[in-house]
Design a protein around this motif. Sequence first.
Motif, PDB file in Angstrom:
ATOM      1  N   LEU A 123       0.853  -1.178   0.000  1.00 45.42           N
ATOM      2  CA  LEU A 123       0.000   0.000   0.000  1.00 45.42           C
ATOM      3  C   LEU A 123       0.891   1.230   0.000  1.00 45.42           C
ATOM      4  N   ALA A 124       0.446   2.280  -0.650  1.00 50.52           N
ATOM      5  CA  ALA A 124       1.024   3.603  -0.443  1.00 50.52           C
ATOM      6  C   ALA A 124       0.020   4.374   0.397  1.00 50.52           C
ATOM      7  N   VAL A 125       0.463   4.921   1.526  1.00 47.27           N
ATOM      8  CA  VAL A 125      -0.440   5.615   2.438  1.00 47.27           C
ATOM      9  C   VAL A 125       0.109   7.004   2.726  1.00 47.27           C
ATOM     10  N   SER A 126      -0.785   7.943   3.003  1.00 44.40           N
ATOM     11  CA  SER A 126      -0.351   9.287   3.397  1.00 44.40           C
ATOM     12  C   SER A 126      -0.507   9.442   4.896  1.00 44.40           C
ATOM     13  N   LEU A 127       0.543   9.989   5.534  1.00 45.89           N
ATOM     14  CA  LEU A 127       0.571  10.207   6.972  1.00 45.89           C
ATOM     15  C   LEU A 127       1.093  11.600   7.253  1.00 45.89           C
ATOM     16  N   GLU A 128       0.578  12.228   8.311  1.00 41.73           N
ATOM     17  CA  GLU A 128       1.044  13.547   8.739  1.00 41.73           C
ATOM     18  C   GLU A 128       2.218  13.364   9.697  1.00 41.73           C
ATOM     19  N   VAL A 129       3.415  13.806   9.263  1.00 42.24           N
ATOM     20  CA  VAL A 129       4.621  13.595  10.066  1.00 42.24           C
ATOM     21  C   VAL A 129       5.437  14.876  10.144  1.00 42.24           C
ATOM     22  N   PHE A 130       6.297  14.948  11.163  1.00 44.01           N
ATOM     23  CA  PHE A 130       7.301  16.001  11.206  1.00 44.01           C
ATOM     24  C   PHE A 130       8.447  15.567  10.290  1.00 44.01           C
ATOM     25  N   PRO A 131       8.811  16.372   9.290  1.00 42.40           N
ATOM     26  CA  PRO A 131       9.824  15.940   8.311  1.00 42.40           C
ATOM     27  C   PRO A 131      11.154  15.539   8.927  1.00 42.40           C
ATOM     28  N   ASP A 132      11.509  16.140  10.064  1.00 42.07           N
ATOM     29  CA  ASP A 132      12.805  15.814  10.678  1.00 42.07           C
ATOM     30  C   ASP A 132      12.717  14.658  11.668  1.00 42.07           C
ATOM     31  N   ASP A 183       1.156  23.019  12.254  1.00 41.12           N
ATOM     32  CA  ASP A 183       1.906  22.651  13.451  1.00 41.12           C
ATOM     33  C   ASP A 183       3.283  22.094  13.123  1.00 41.12           C
ATOM     34  N   GLY A 184       3.732  22.265  11.880  1.00 41.09           N
ATOM     35  CA  GLY A 184       5.048  21.782  11.494  1.00 41.09           C
ATOM     36  C   GLY A 184       5.041  20.445  10.793  1.00 41.09           C
ATOM     37  N   ARG A 185       3.892  19.762  10.782  1.00 43.31           N
ATOM     38  CA  ARG A 185       3.828  18.471  10.113  1.00 43.31           C
ATOM     39  C   ARG A 185       3.598  18.631   8.609  1.00 43.31           C
ATOM     40  N   ARG A 186       4.030  17.632   7.869  1.00 43.92           N
ATOM     41  CA  ARG A 186       3.802  17.546   6.441  1.00 43.92           C
ATOM     42  C   ARG A 186       3.130  16.209   6.121  1.00 43.92           C
ATOM     43  N   SER A 187       2.353  16.200   5.060  1.00 46.36           N
ATOM     44  CA  SER A 187       1.735  14.963   4.599  1.00 46.36           C
ATOM     45  C   SER A 187       2.719  14.250   3.672  1.00 46.36           C
ATOM     46  N   HIS A 188       3.214  13.099   4.097  1.00 46.43           N
ATOM     47  CA  HIS A 188       4.177  12.324   3.318  1.00 46.43           C
ATOM     48  C   HIS A 188       3.572  10.990   2.886  1.00 46.43           C
ATOM     49  N   VAL A 189       4.098  10.476   1.787  1.00 49.38           N
ATOM     50  CA  VAL A 189       3.665   9.174   1.277  1.00 49.38           C
ATOM     51  C   VAL A 189       4.610   8.097   1.792  1.00 49.38           C
ATOM     52  N   PHE A 190       4.040   7.053   2.363  1.00 45.84           N
ATOM     53  CA  PHE A 190       4.792   5.903   2.876  1.00 45.84           C
ATOM     54  C   PHE A 190       4.365   4.655   2.111  1.00 45.84           C
TER      55      PHE A 190
END
Length: 233
Positions: free
Chosen positions: A126-135, A172-179
């Motif tokens: 699966l490719a999923v989108s999650l809200e994460v802090f890039p660092d 809040d500093g998070r970005r939506s990234h694909v995992f």
Amino acid sequence: MPTAKAHPFTVHDLLAMDRISDLRASPDGVWLAFTVRVTDLDANKGRTNIWLIGADGRGLRQLTAHEANSSSPRWSPDGAALYFLSGRSGSAQVWRIRIDGGEAEQVTDLPLDVGSFVVSPTGTHLAVSLEVFPDARTLGETKQRLDAEEKRKSSGRVYDKLFIRHWDTWKDGRRSHVFVVPIREGETSNECVDIMRRMDADCPSKPFGGDEEYTFTPDGQQVVFACRNVGRK
């Protein structure tokens, strides 16, 4: 037989109407899956479930019937099952249910809510989108920082770059990234790889982007995605 008394169409009538969305055809074109939202005006909330109907208009039936919402139906490559999002485990995760019956089974068990997802053509990932802090080095680190933020007694924020707000939500500093998440029949996966590691960018884009902005290549070996990477301009 008496008919209901006619009255002007009101906002309450609009809210009371069931709403159909996210229509998806099965790989063989025989079935259509879609989400139905039903509004409970007394409880002041809506509930979504997944339904099936034949492409010929026959065989309408409700596939999910859980108190937690179910949405975003996506077909398995063989058309035998549907993947979907649900919060029935306490957070938004990917679940799977066979269209010929049976109970839904949880597919992902990640520490963060899944925002959207795509099934690979091979059915192995699966490719999923999650809200994460890039660092953040792990999903757990993002979760720990969010938990610490909830416990913080002050509410002030300092911003040193745009954007600071999308519609009704402060950034809040998070970005939506694909995992990418490996999946196996009968197992729940908590493994994932951030293919946008350290990118100061969102995919899907905010505020209205969805899973149409990323996809697998036909062989399932790569992911193609669109994003606007932050730069000098």
